[in-house]
Design an enzyme around this catalytic site. Structure first.
Site: not given
Length: 269
Positions: A143, A156
């Site tokens: 990501s 995350y």
């Protein structure tokens, strides 16, 4: 559709919807048979049935919860023993937008287990066979928060930074052994990811949110170009080239037996 050259078998985790299901579609169209892995068997069967009918490829469903130790071992065994497998797409994962003060630590641990531990174990299970056969590819979905961890939940971001760091190491270790490594860094993408993370992508400016189809097609274009790191929302690839050059230059300056002069000022002792 059967006239497409067979590319072997691809394993796609998180394949029941979104990015994972689109990888199944695109890879089947490219000539891969596909093993679809996720927790929801009914949704997997629906995806496999639809894409199998369109492409004529063999699509096999394997229900597995990669946060369950027994299920994870089952997938590892598949990757070690099925010699037809030529590609692993580590797509399964989830995120969060919760701050440290608001986050559930047990959910954070589950996130680390899926985004980091499961991805690592599956990679380690697949690579030896790829090396022995001199052919294979690992595609890991990271990501943009792996580079910009301030954007969402810190855990995350940290899990996705791990995936990015792993790419560099795998690339170095496997260079010349016939194994391709690609790490994809999506930005905001219109998938169910946001529902699980606790925030709707519809609340973001439309100019920020990429269609999942565009994301996967761009990622595969990057794969065809031989990219190690593919960042579909980055408009100017030269920006990444400069970033990488600066990172590599900085990394050459760490082999020193003494601390930097700024740490040796007597006034600070």
């Amino acid at each position: 559709m059967n006239e497409v050259k067979s590319m072997g078998t691809a394993v796609v985790t998180g394949a029941s919807a979104g990015i994972g299901a689109l990888y199944v579609d695109r890879l089947a169209r490219r000539g891969y048979d596909v093993i679809l892995i996720a927790r929801d068997e009914a949704r997997l069967n629906k995806v496999a049935g639809r894409i199998g009918e369109i492409t004529g490829r063999t699509l096999t469903v394997l229900r597995a919860d990669l946060n369950d130790r027994a299920d994870l071992r089952k997938v590892e065994t598949l990757l070690r023993t099925n010699q037809s497998i030529t590609m692993l797409v580590n797509n399964a994962g989830f995120g969060s937008v919760a701050s440290l003060l608001d986050a559930d630590i047990d959910k954070m641990e589950d996130m680390i287990s899926l985004n980091v531990t499961a991805l690592t174990r599956l990679t380690y299970a697949a690579v030896p066979g790829f090396v022995a056969r001199g052919d294979g590819a690992i595609i890991n979905i990271s990501s943009i928060v792996g580079i910009a961890p301030e954007v969402l939940n810190g855990v995350y971001g940290a899990t996705k930074a791990y995936v990015l760091a792993l790419a560099y190491s795998l690339h170095k270790e496997l260079a010349g052994k016939g194994v391709r490594i690609q790490t994809v860094l999506p930005g905001a993408t219109a998938t169910e990811f946001w529902d699980a993370a606790g925030f709707s992508h519809s609340d973001m400016p439309a100019s920020w949110v990429m269609k999942a189809e565009d994301l996967v097609d761009a990622a595969l274009a990057g794969y065809d170009m031989g990219e190690l790191i593919t960042i579909p929302p980055l408009q100017d690839g030269g920006d990444w080239t400069l970033f990488e050059a600066a990172r590599r230059e900085l990394s050459t300056k760490f082999q020193q037996s003494k601390p930097g002069a700024r740490y040796c000022n007597p006034d600070n002792i």
